[in-house]
Design a protein around this motif. Sequence first.
Motif, PDB file in Angstrom:
ATOM      1  N   GLY A 142       0.823  -1.215   0.000  1.00  0.00           N
ATOM      2  CA  GLY A 142       0.000   0.000   0.000  1.00  0.00           C
ATOM      3  C   GLY A 142       0.853   1.259   0.000  1.00  0.00           C
ATOM      4  N   GLU A 143       1.907   1.270   0.809  1.00  0.00           N
ATOM      5  CA  GLU A 143       2.757   2.469   0.897  1.00  0.00           C
ATOM      6  C   GLU A 143       3.548   2.672  -0.384  1.00  0.00           C
ATOM      7  OE1 GLU A 143       2.455   4.662   3.099  1.00  0.00           O
ATOM      8  OE2 GLU A 143       1.291   3.573   4.575  1.00  0.00           O
ATOM      9  N   ARG A 144       3.954   1.575  -0.990  1.00  0.00           N
ATOM     10  CA  ARG A 144       4.663   1.691  -2.267  1.00  0.00           C
ATOM     11  C   ARG A 144       3.731   2.284  -3.326  1.00  0.00           C
ATOM     12  NH1 ARG A 144       7.110  -3.147  -6.055  1.00  0.00           N
ATOM     13  NH2 ARG A 144       7.119  -1.862  -7.924  1.00  0.00           N
ATOM     14  N   ASP A 157       6.633  11.655   2.961  1.00  0.00           N
ATOM     15  CA  ASP A 157       5.938  10.851   3.980  1.00  0.00           C
ATOM     16  C   ASP A 157       5.827   9.390   3.558  1.00  0.00           C
ATOM     17  OD1 ASP A 157       5.380  13.060   5.677  1.00  0.00           O
ATOM     18  OD2 ASP A 157       3.476  13.477   4.675  1.00  0.00           O
ATOM     19  N   GLU A 158       5.397   9.166   2.319  1.00  0.00           N
ATOM     20  CA  GLU A 158       5.156   7.780   1.882  1.00  0.00           C
ATOM     21  C   GLU A 158       6.476   7.004   1.788  1.00  0.00           C
ATOM     22  OE1 GLU A 158       2.225   7.285   2.278  1.00  0.00           O
ATOM     23  OE2 GLU A 158       0.899   8.693   1.262  1.00  0.00           O
ATOM     24  N   GLY A 159       7.540   7.693   1.364  1.00  0.00           N
ATOM     25  CA  GLY A 159       8.857   7.047   1.335  1.00  0.00           C
ATOM     26  C   GLY A 159       9.273   6.642   2.748  1.00  0.00           C
ATOM     27  N   ARG A 160       9.014   7.526   3.703  1.00  0.00           N
ATOM     28  CA  ARG A 160       9.349   7.199   5.095  1.00  0.00           C
ATOM     29  C   ARG A 160       8.521   6.010   5.592  1.00  0.00           C
ATOM     30  NH1 ARG A 160       8.058   7.780  10.497  1.00  0.00           N
ATOM     31  NH2 ARG A 160       5.976   8.579  10.061  1.00  0.00           N
ATOM     32  N   HIS A 161       7.225   6.005   5.253  1.00  0.00           N
ATOM     33  CA  HIS A 161       6.382   4.883   5.699  1.00  0.00           C
ATOM     34  C   HIS A 161       6.927   3.552   5.182  1.00  0.00           C
ATOM     35  CE1 HIS A 161       2.811   7.930   5.881  1.00  0.00           C
ATOM     36  NE2 HIS A 161       3.752   8.175   6.755  1.00  0.00           N
ATOM     37  N   LEU A 162       7.257   3.554   3.900  1.00  0.00           N
ATOM     38  CA  LEU A 162       7.786   2.320   3.313  1.00  0.00           C
ATOM     39  C   LEU A 162       9.067   1.912   4.040  1.00  0.00           C
ATOM     40  CD1 LEU A 162       7.501   0.195   1.143  1.00  0.00           C
ATOM     41  CD2 LEU A 162       8.605   1.745  -0.483  1.00  0.00           C
ATOM     42  N   MET A 188      -8.718   3.828   3.639  1.00  0.00           N
ATOM     43  CA  MET A 188      -8.539   2.417   4.004  1.00  0.00           C
ATOM     44  C   MET A 188      -7.377   2.282   4.988  1.00  0.00           C
ATOM     45  SD  MET A 188      -7.609  -0.849   1.646  1.00  0.00           S
ATOM     46  CE  MET A 188      -6.159  -0.226   0.845  1.00  0.00           C
ATOM     47  N   GLU A 189      -6.244   2.907   4.660  1.00  0.00           N
ATOM     48  CA  GLU A 189      -5.065   2.788   5.528  1.00  0.00           C
ATOM     49  C   GLU A 189      -5.356   3.376   6.914  1.00  0.00           C
ATOM     50  OE1 GLU A 189      -2.010   4.737   3.225  1.00  0.00           O
ATOM     51  OE2 GLU A 189      -1.289   2.810   2.480  1.00  0.00           O
ATOM     52  N   PHE A 190      -6.045   4.496   6.903  1.00  0.00           N
ATOM     53  CA  PHE A 190      -6.341   5.180   8.157  1.00  0.00           C
ATOM     54  C   PHE A 190      -7.096   4.247   9.117  1.00  0.00           C
ATOM     55  CE2 PHE A 190      -8.676   8.291  10.759  1.00  0.00           C
ATOM     56  CZ  PHE A 190      -7.632   9.097  11.153  1.00  0.00           C
ATOM     57  N   GLY A 205       2.597   6.959  14.282  1.00  0.00           N
ATOM     58  CA  GLY A 205       3.313   8.007  13.541  1.00  0.00           C
ATOM     59  C   GLY A 205       2.835   8.083  12.101  1.00  0.00           C
ATOM     60  N   ILE A 206       2.611   6.933  11.492  1.00  0.00           N
ATOM     61  CA  ILE A 206       2.155   6.911  10.094  1.00  0.00           C
ATOM     62  C   ILE A 206       0.759   7.537   9.987  1.00  0.00           C
ATOM     63  CG2 ILE A 206       1.450   5.384   8.199  1.00  0.00           C
ATOM     64  CD1 ILE A 206       3.712   3.500   8.943  1.00  0.00           C
ATOM     65  N   VAL A 207      -0.117   7.185  10.923  1.00  0.00           N
ATOM     66  CA  VAL A 207      -1.497   7.700  10.897  1.00  0.00           C
ATOM     67  C   VAL A 207      -1.513   9.229  10.939  1.00  0.00           C
ATOM     68  CG1 VAL A 207      -3.586   7.885  12.317  1.00  0.00           C
ATOM     69  CG2 VAL A 207      -2.688   5.634  11.732  1.00  0.00           C
ATOM     70  N   ASP A 236       0.571  11.238   9.628  1.00  0.00           N
ATOM     71  CA  ASP A 236       0.833  11.724   8.264  1.00  0.00           C
ATOM     72  C   ASP A 236      -0.382  11.493   7.354  1.00  0.00           C
ATOM     73  OD1 ASP A 236       3.476  12.268   9.041  1.00  0.00           O
ATOM     74  OD2 ASP A 236       4.215  10.341   8.305  1.00  0.00           O
ATOM     75  N   GLU A 237      -0.999  10.319   7.500  1.00  0.00           N
ATOM     76  CA  GLU A 237      -2.113   9.991   6.597  1.00  0.00           C
ATOM     77  C   GLU A 237      -3.274  10.973   6.778  1.00  0.00           C
ATOM     78  OE1 GLU A 237      -0.751   8.261   4.604  1.00  0.00           O
ATOM     79  OE2 GLU A 237      -0.095   6.284   5.232  1.00  0.00           O
ATOM     80  N   ARG A 238      -3.431  11.490   7.981  1.00  0.00           N
ATOM     81  CA  ARG A 238      -4.462  12.515   8.211  1.00  0.00           C
ATOM     82  C   ARG A 238      -4.284  13.705   7.275  1.00  0.00           C
ATOM     83  NH1 ARG A 238      -7.205  12.213  13.250  1.00  0.00           N
ATOM     84  NH2 ARG A 238      -5.940  11.003  14.661  1.00  0.00           N
TER      85      ARG A 238
HETATM   86 FE   LIG Z   1       1.439   6.213   3.809  1.00  0.00          FE
END
Ligand SMILES: [Fe+2]
Length: 260
Positions: free
Chosen positions: A70-72, A100-105, A162-164, A184-186, A188-190
């Motif tokens: 999902g993050e990719r 953000d997404e790079g960090r999540h991955l 969905m991720e949230f 922490g990821i959540v 960012d997703e907000r």
């Molecule tokens: Fe993400």
Amino acid sequence: MTQANHGAEPHRLEPEAFLEEVHSFEFWFQAVSGYLPGRPYGHAPETLDLPLEPRLRERLLTVLANYCVGERAALEGASGLVAIAPNHQAKIFLSTQVVDEGRHLEVLLHRMRELGVADPEAEVERRANHALVMFRRRLLELVASKDWEAAIFAQNVILEAMEFVVFQTHARRADPVTREILEGIVRDERRHIGFGENELGRRLKQAPHTRPRLAEIRRELDPLVLASFEETLAEVEVPRAERPELGRSYLAAVARLGFA
Ligand SMILES: [Fe+2]
Ligand SMILES: [Fe+2]
């Protein structure tokens, strides 16, 4: 820019305040300064990482591998969207999302290593769920076709909603290290959902005829989202009785834009 607004949830800001504040590295930097420092790879070094029993570790690895899928998708989607964004503000926001997404991955792959996986890349490949892989493919097709509204809808509304829901639900049941990473990821997703809602809300007012097209994309993507939901929630041992409620939270997030 007021200090008070840095902590505000972006989707609660008035549209004008949102445009001025959230589409900036300044806002991004202030926001992440609140929760990333002192947490290399997403968690405090002193958080206890107790060994998991083999069955739980196995299930967690499958879930983390799918979060990586999902993050990719979000990383590739957001970076492709920079090129087709209609104005500078949107391009700047999306560049913060790419980071953000790079960090999540990165933190999710690192978590798999912490759990003893030598080659997380291969494990992601092996454990990826079909519905999510199909979702990623479809999202990237929408980006490649330069369909701004459809791609923002698929990524910053559907995928993020969905991720949230999944990350929040999982965080409540997870081991302490995984919980810290997901929380922490959540955060960012907000911001990403706030951007999607704001951008599409304005676009739909200007061009109501896009609504049926987005509704069609939703009909296509919802079954993929709900199928991957079902698999992930089963792996994190959310009781079957609670799962429809989580599906409803996802549907409610999307319905806020009028796609009931
Ligand atoms: Fe993400
Ligand atoms: Fe995101």
